[in-house]
Design a protein around this motif. Sequence first.
Motif, mmCIF file in Angstrom:
data_model
loop_
_atom_site.group_PDB
_atom_site.id
_atom_site.type_symbol
_atom_site.label_atom_id
_atom_site.label_comp_id
_atom_site.label_asym_id
_atom_site.label_seq_id
_atom_site.Cartn_x
_atom_site.Cartn_y
_atom_site.Cartn_z
ATOM 1 N N ALA A 1 9.166 164.798 -106.277
ATOM 2 C CA ALA A 1 7.980 164.202 -105.863
ATOM 3 C C ALA A 1 7.358 163.203 -107.990
ATOM 4 O O ALA A 1 6.935 162.713 -108.101
ATOM 5 C CB ALA A 1 6.873 164.240 -105.511
ATOM 6 N N VAL A 2 7.575 164.913 -109.122
ATOM 7 C CA VAL A 2 6.651 164.619 -110.177
ATOM 8 C C VAL A 2 7.968 164.192 -111.259
ATOM 9 O O VAL A 2 7.820 162.966 -111.874
ATOM 10 C CB VAL A 2 5.779 165.510 -110.726
ATOM 11 N N ALA A 3 9.292 164.600 -110.750
ATOM 12 C CA ALA A 3 10.292 164.137 -111.747
ATOM 13 C C ALA A 3 11.094 163.486 -111.431
ATOM 14 O O ALA A 3 11.939 162.567 -112.236
ATOM 15 C CB ALA A 3 11.477 165.487 -112.042
ATOM 16 N N ALA A 4 11.066 162.546 -110.196
ATOM 17 C CA ALA A 4 11.427 161.247 -109.683
ATOM 18 C C ALA A 4 13.060 161.967 -110.069
ATOM 19 O O ALA A 4 14.317 161.061 -110.081
ATOM 20 C CB ALA A 4 11.554 160.876 -110.020
ATOM 21 N N THR A 5 14.293 163.700 -109.825
ATOM 22 C CA THR A 5 14.945 163.653 -109.802
ATOM 23 C C THR A 5 15.147 164.675 -108.607
ATOM 24 O O THR A 5 13.985 165.270 -109.369
ATOM 25 C CB THR A 5 15.761 163.681 -111.197
ATOM 26 N N PRO A 6 15.935 164.737 -108.477
ATOM 27 C CA PRO A 6 16.015 166.156 -107.124
ATOM 28 C C PRO A 6 16.149 167.424 -108.094
ATOM 29 O O PRO A 6 16.885 167.457 -108.555
ATOM 30 C CB PRO A 6 17.488 165.833 -106.212
ATOM 31 N N SER A 7 15.514 168.447 -106.892
ATOM 32 C CA SER A 7 15.622 169.830 -107.727
ATOM 33 C C SER A 7 16.831 170.638 -107.210
ATOM 34 O O SER A 7 17.770 170.876 -106.509
ATOM 35 C CB SER A 7 14.122 170.602 -107.186
ATOM 36 N N ARG A 8 17.707 171.616 -108.294
ATOM 37 C CA ARG A 8 18.180 171.925 -107.764
ATOM 38 C C ARG A 8 17.916 173.330 -107.384
ATOM 39 O O ARG A 8 17.532 173.658 -108.186
ATOM 40 C CB ARG A 8 19.595 172.975 -109.467
ATOM 41 N N THR A 9 18.958 174.000 -106.798
ATOM 42 C CA THR A 9 18.725 175.712 -106.533
ATOM 43 C C THR A 9 19.533 176.051 -106.958
ATOM 44 O O THR A 9 20.696 176.134 -106.628
ATOM 45 C CB THR A 9 19.216 175.286 -104.282
ATOM 46 N N LEU A 10 18.987 177.252 -107.335
ATOM 47 C CA LEU A 10 20.245 178.524 -108.147
ATOM 48 C C LEU A 10 19.650 179.822 -107.352
ATOM 49 O O LEU A 10 18.552 180.218 -107.692
ATOM 50 C CB LEU A 10 19.044 178.271 -109.829
ATOM 51 N N ASP A 11 20.290 180.415 -106.693
ATOM 52 C CA ASP A 11 20.705 181.253 -105.902
ATOM 53 C C ASP A 11 22.060 181.861 -106.143
ATOM 54 O O ASP A 11 22.898 181.838 -105.576
ATOM 55 C CB ASP A 11 20.607 180.822 -104.654
ATOM 56 N N LEU A 12 21.762 183.309 -106.492
ATOM 57 C CA LEU A 12 22.879 184.011 -107.195
ATOM 58 C C LEU A 12 23.279 184.630 -105.162
ATOM 59 O O LEU A 12 24.523 184.705 -105.471
ATOM 60 C CB LEU A 12 22.488 185.415 -107.991
ATOM 61 N N TRP A 13 22.504 184.898 -104.669
ATOM 62 C CA TRP A 13 23.255 185.165 -103.130
ATOM 63 C C TRP A 13 24.177 183.936 -102.190
ATOM 64 O O TRP A 13 24.895 184.527 -102.588
ATOM 65 C CB TRP A 13 22.200 185.350 -102.246
ATOM 66 N N LEU A 14 23.033 182.798 -102.439
ATOM 67 C CA LEU A 14 24.225 181.364 -101.967
ATOM 68 C C LEU A 14 25.344 181.067 -102.722
ATOM 69 O O LEU A 14 26.136 180.799 -102.498
ATOM 70 C CB LEU A 14 23.601 180.577 -102.489
ATOM 71 N N GLU A 15 25.746 181.398 -103.982
ATOM 72 C CA GLU A 15 26.410 180.553 -105.464
ATOM 73 C C GLU A 15 27.501 181.482 -105.983
ATOM 74 O O GLU A 15 27.601 181.262 -106.465
ATOM 75 C CB GLU A 15 24.953 179.428 -106.074
ATOM 76 N N GLY A 16 26.267 182.791 -106.743
ATOM 77 C CA GLY A 16 27.547 183.411 -107.263
ATOM 78 C C GLY A 16 27.008 182.897 -108.775
ATOM 79 O O GLY A 16 26.247 182.116 -109.066
ATOM 80 N N HIS A 17 27.339 183.903 -109.897
ATOM 81 C CA HIS A 17 27.085 183.514 -111.485
ATOM 82 C C HIS A 17 27.184 182.595 -111.737
ATOM 83 O O HIS A 17 26.641 181.455 -112.336
ATOM 84 C CB HIS A 17 27.511 184.640 -112.047
#
Length: 435
Positions: A50-66
């Motif tokens: 809503a503020v940045a006007a761009t989608p936020s990225r999700t950074l999760d090691l369990w879901l994605e790995g390093h």
Amino acid sequence: MKGVVVAGTRSGVGKTVATLAIVRALQGQGRAVQPAKAGPDFIDPSHHEAVAATPSRTLDLWLEGHEGVRRNYYRGDGDVCVVEGVMGLYDGDCSSTAMVAEALDLPVVLVVDANAGMESVAATAHGFHEYASHTGRDVDVVGVLAQRTHGGRHERGIRDALPDHLTYFGRVPPRSALEIPDRHLGLQMGEEAAIDDEALDEAAEAIHVDRLRDAARTPPRPEERVVDDPTDARVAVARDAAFRFTYPATLERLRERAAVATFSPLAGDALPDCDGIYLPGGYPELHAETLEASPTMDAIATAAVDGTAVLGECGGLMALSESLTTTDGETHGMAGVLPATVRMHDRYQALDHVELRARRGSPTAATHDRRRGHEFHYSSVDVDGDARFAFEVLRGDGIDDERDGLYEYRTLGTYCHLHPESGAFDAFVESAAER
């Protein structure tokens, strides 16, 4: 793209508002900002967008790995990335803020609630900095952002007490207009309760942007993942207030592999011509009466019986069930594809990272495949005696008796929110293409 991590001393310290103030301050200097969130979350990222006007990225090691975390980071676009942490800096056994900061080699700006403190704020920040060395963690706490802090003597007392190795990055003033309303699943979404612009501008003016830019670093480049070729599959994705919990990376992966069309069950949209249907999580319980009357739900049920591959995550699982009973005791009919009924509760029923192992083939996994995700829900499911499950739960709660993935026709309903790095959405597209 350089970045910083905005971490907290604990949950509820004001990380989201601090992150938004930093984003606005960077924008004020003409910087393109890529927001991101450590840990599995859909609500905080909606405020980022809503503020940045761009989608936020999700950074999760369990879901994605390093490597997956690094790939997702670099799929963002901007001059600087601002990563909001989860809970307190060191909290969480699967993907804490500290673990994400280590994986990306990004500096940590610590948000400390200074409402009733001055020199103690400096002592707290120093303790968080030293704890990394004490535990052998490669976490670089570089300074402090003082939350709920007045100017003048209050601010000077905090700034002057900080040791030389910690930078003072500014403050967020105590303003009621900077509070985000709560609801049963956390904060309200960004499009529902946007921060007051004037209050956010005031907070941004108290941020030392140049110091943040000087502290920001560039993470290591990831190994590139080879994405399989596009298919001829057509995937319909529900997108409205009832089905809103979708990672940007998920839509990106679907569009790389299939033709994607969005539709709104709440609006009664015609179901697009498709081979697969994805119903993400959201708030169907807030719109149960509208969903009950929606012709789109009937169309989804017909498509499921006809053998279309259907994936429903959490809210999608609820919508595919026979009925949904809200906390006020009202029961509404849903799509009726899965042999189960759903009831909402006042307290959450599950909150954890999840690992599943496939007991049988399904639209998201072959037999014995493992899938990782997360669950957070206030509902419970009562299943019929002949219900079939696609997964056994290795970590988490699942739907019923360490089982998850209700399966009927080619329809899968699960409490597990999946990330494309797990391979689940590649499998889903390929399953859809087989129709």
